[in-house]
Write a protein that holds these residues in place. Structure first.
Motif, PDB file in Angstrom:
ATOM      1  N   GLU A 216     -14.308  22.437   2.240  1.00 53.62           N
ATOM      2  CA  GLU A 216     -12.979  22.402   2.869  1.00 53.62           C
ATOM      3  C   GLU A 216     -13.037  23.046   4.257  1.00 53.62           C
ATOM      4  O   GLU A 216     -13.998  23.725   4.605  1.00 53.62           O
ATOM      5  CB  GLU A 216     -11.960  23.142   1.992  1.00 53.62           C
ATOM      6  N   ALA A 217     -11.962  22.841   5.011  1.00 49.23           N
ATOM      7  CA  ALA A 217     -11.926  23.325   6.404  1.00 49.23           C
ATOM      8  C   ALA A 217     -12.154  24.829   6.489  1.00 49.23           C
ATOM      9  O   ALA A 217     -12.702  25.329   7.472  1.00 49.23           O
ATOM     10  CB  ALA A 217     -10.606  22.952   7.055  1.00 49.23           C
ATOM     11  N   ASN A 218     -11.727  25.572   5.454  1.00 48.90           N
ATOM     12  CA  ASN A 218     -11.860  27.031   5.521  1.00 48.90           C
ATOM     13  C   ASN A 218     -13.045  27.543   4.695  1.00 48.90           C
ATOM     14  O   ASN A 218     -13.102  28.722   4.369  1.00 48.90           O
ATOM     15  CB  ASN A 218     -10.559  27.672   5.039  1.00 48.90           C
ATOM     16  N   ASP A 219     -13.985  26.662   4.370  1.00 47.65           N
ATOM     17  CA  ASP A 219     -15.140  27.075   3.558  1.00 47.65           C
ATOM     18  C   ASP A 219     -15.899  28.216   4.249  1.00 47.65           C
ATOM     19  O   ASP A 219     -16.342  28.065   5.391  1.00 47.65           O
ATOM     20  CB  ASP A 219     -16.071  25.867   3.368  1.00 47.65           C
ATOM     21  N   PRO A 220     -16.051  29.367   3.586  1.00 48.53           N
ATOM     22  CA  PRO A 220     -16.660  30.517   4.276  1.00 48.53           C
ATOM     23  C   PRO A 220     -18.122  30.277   4.654  1.00 48.53           C
ATOM     24  O   PRO A 220     -18.564  30.695   5.719  1.00 48.53           O
ATOM     25  CB  PRO A 220     -16.517  31.666   3.267  1.00 48.53           C
ATOM     26  N   GLU A 221     -18.877  29.587   3.794  1.00 49.23           N
ATOM     27  CA  GLU A 221     -20.291  29.381   4.116  1.00 49.23           C
ATOM     28  C   GLU A 221     -20.476  28.404   5.279  1.00 49.23           C
ATOM     29  O   GLU A 221     -21.284  28.635   6.180  1.00 49.23           O
ATOM     30  CB  GLU A 221     -21.049  28.885   2.882  1.00 49.23           C
ATOM     31  N   PHE A 222     -19.692  27.322   5.266  1.00 47.54           N
ATOM     32  CA  PHE A 222     -19.803  26.374   6.377  1.00 47.54           C
ATOM     33  C   PHE A 222     -19.335  27.038   7.673  1.00 47.54           C
ATOM     34  O   PHE A 222     -19.944  26.862   8.730  1.00 47.54           O
ATOM     35  CB  PHE A 222     -18.988  25.108   6.101  1.00 47.54           C
ATOM     36  N   SER A 223     -18.259  27.824   7.586  1.00 47.01           N
ATOM     37  CA  SER A 223     -17.754  28.509   8.781  1.00 47.01           C
ATOM     38  C   SER A 223     -18.805  29.468   9.327  1.00 47.01           C
ATOM     39  O   SER A 223     -18.964  29.603  10.546  1.00 47.01           O
ATOM     40  CB  SER A 223     -16.489  29.305   8.460  1.00 47.01           C
ATOM     41  N   GLN A 224     -19.539  30.110   8.420  1.00 47.16           N
ATOM     42  CA  GLN A 224     -20.568  31.047   8.869  1.00 47.16           C
ATOM     43  C   GLN A 224     -21.695  30.303   9.599  1.00 47.16           C
ATOM     44  O   GLN A 224     -22.127  30.707  10.676  1.00 47.16           O
ATOM     45  CB  GLN A 224     -21.134  31.799   7.657  1.00 47.16           C
ATOM     46  N   ILE A 225     -22.136  29.189   9.014  1.00 46.84           N
ATOM     47  CA  ILE A 225     -23.163  28.385   9.680  1.00 46.84           C
ATOM     48  C   ILE A 225     -22.674  27.945  11.051  1.00 46.84           C
ATOM     49  O   ILE A 225     -23.382  28.047  12.051  1.00 46.84           O
ATOM     50  CB  ILE A 225     -23.543  27.161   8.819  1.00 46.84           C
ATOM     51  N   SER A 226     -21.429  27.493  11.093  1.00 43.27           N
ATOM     52  CA  SER A 226     -20.864  26.996  12.339  1.00 43.27           C
ATOM     53  C   SER A 226     -20.814  28.098  13.395  1.00 43.27           C
ATOM     54  O   SER A 226     -21.237  27.903  14.542  1.00 43.27           O
ATOM     55  CB  SER A 226     -19.469  26.439  12.057  1.00 43.27           C
ATOM     56  N   SER A 227     -20.328  29.297  13.017  1.00 42.13           N
ATOM     57  CA  SER A 227     -20.183  30.330  14.037  1.00 42.13           C
ATOM     58  C   SER A 227     -21.540  30.929  14.399  1.00 42.13           C
ATOM     59  O   SER A 227     -21.802  31.210  15.566  1.00 42.13           O
ATOM     60  CB  SER A 227     -19.203  31.409  13.587  1.00 42.13           C
ATOM     61  N   GLU A 228     -22.421  31.081  13.411  1.00 38.98           N
ATOM     62  CA  GLU A 228     -23.747  31.624  13.749  1.00 38.98           C
ATOM     63  C   GLU A 228     -24.539  30.652  14.618  1.00 38.98           C
ATOM     64  O   GLU A 228     -25.270  31.050  15.512  1.00 38.98           O
ATOM     65  CB  GLU A 228     -24.535  31.976  12.475  1.00 38.98           C
TER      66      GLU A 228
END
Lengths: 245, 245
Positions: A216-228
């Motif tokens: 989902e849009a707020n997935d913490p793991e995907f968000s982490q990959i994206s920001s890192e």
């Protein structure tokens, strides 16, 4: 538009798709584009769809109908009982041909594109990992060690990172990272590709999905990959030598 | 195909183009796509061209012809004497319209695309840094602080890195790095874009080019950026968290 990507590495198959559809610019929808078929321990197959949604939905309906009918009549060939993955690609291609022919009759006067393509990814017991791309015309090509991935839809933004990172011996973990980074670049640069995402993985010789995950849009793991990844690019960019004084 | 990119940051204008042209897949050529016009200390203008080569060459010939004729007749408006950069964009647009009209007459029966676009980048004394994109129809748009760069040709591969790195306050040195990295990704992923490259820079309020450099395939500085960027991506990718166990 759409972005779907499937990698075939030695360790297995990794598939990722977005869910955004658009009819024109102002008619945006959300539709799943990855569909999975499984007899755990015997075969696992994923279809990833792009292009005209009425075409790909109809293709999928025909394939599902055959599976239902085969309960009564086991002679009917389906994705779940066909002899090889190559036959599975043919079944998808044949359904595509039939749908294209049916739809074109009604469409001849209009300018609507019936273009569509479908990635067919899977393995059956006794066979190898296979990845095919089925075109609108029903013909298809297969990924080889030289070309370990196929993309459909908005493929250009996310291609450079795959060109650099994906080799036949890439691990499933790195392959999953790579499709996420590839998707992240595409999401940032093209509004016609959008969250949520569907990630699925078939490890080699397991004949089942080890992962079928909606991101989902707020997935913490995907968000982490994206920001890192953003931070890594920024730091790496700053470390490059300057071309001018 | 082609890849041209121009950035307008507060510190100036940075332009980069490749030199590959193709008529079909098997007829590859090398043509410069960046053209510079300068009255040092008064104005500096660069045109970057993509699309049908016969169209963009003819547009350029018309603009050059006007400059030659204006020696005899100073009333003729040219890129080097027009009052504003906005007028320069209009001159390019008018030439484009004329050429399109002339060529379309002979082409009506054939299927050849006359599509072309030209980036007009520059500054004149008393004016601001300007960056325009002129379309096949002769109309144009201007880059603003919200959209500090324009790309023409094969723009998708190299867009993600620009989306991430380019801000209005990006330095000229970083801007030059960014266009090189953007081009490097495009070169790796698309055969229709090729070396050598043409890099040019107009610092703000200098009204002249500080750099007009041809970057050959074996250029040591570009090769260093390309290989270090590859290493940076690899190391950064390896440092990302894993999505699966």
């Amino acid at each position: 538009m759409t972005y779907c990507v499937a990698l075939r590495v030695e360790a297995g198959l990794v598939m990722l798709s977005d869910t955004r559809t658009n009819a024109g610019l102002d008619n945006i929808g959300m539709f799943r584009k990855t569909f999975t078929y499984e007899k755990p321990g015997e075969r696992a197959i994923a279809l990833l769809c792009s292009g005209n949604l009425s075409v790909t939905q109809e293709v999928r309906t025909k394939l599902s109908r055959a599976m239902k009918d085969s309960v009564e009549d086991p002679e009917i060939e389906t994705l779940l009982n066909c002899a090889t993955m190559h036959r599975a690609a043919h079944l998808v291609g044949d359904a595509m041909k039939t749908v294209q022919k049916e739809m074109r009759t009604g469409m001849s006067a209009s300018n609507v594109s019936l273009g569509a393509s479908i990635l067919v990814c899977g393995q059956r017991k006794g066979g190898k990992l296979r990845l095919y791309m089925v075109y609108s015309e029903g013909n298809f090509i297969e990924a080889t060690a030289d070309t370990p991935f196929f993309q459909i839809g908005e493929h250009k933004y996310g291609k450079p990172i795959l060109d650099r990172m994906i080799r036949p011996n890439t691990s499933l973990s790195d392959a999953a990272k790579a499709v996420c980074v590839s998707m992240d670049s595409t999401l940032r640069s093209n509004l016609s590709v959008g969250m949520p995402l569907d990630l699925s993985i078939i490890p080699r010789d397991s004949y089942k999905f080890s992962l079928r995950r909606r991101i989902e849009a707020n997935d913490p793991e995907f968000s982490q990959i994206s920001s890192e990844w953003g931070a890594v690019l920024k730091a790496g960019f700053d470390s490059l030598p300057s071309l001018i004084d």
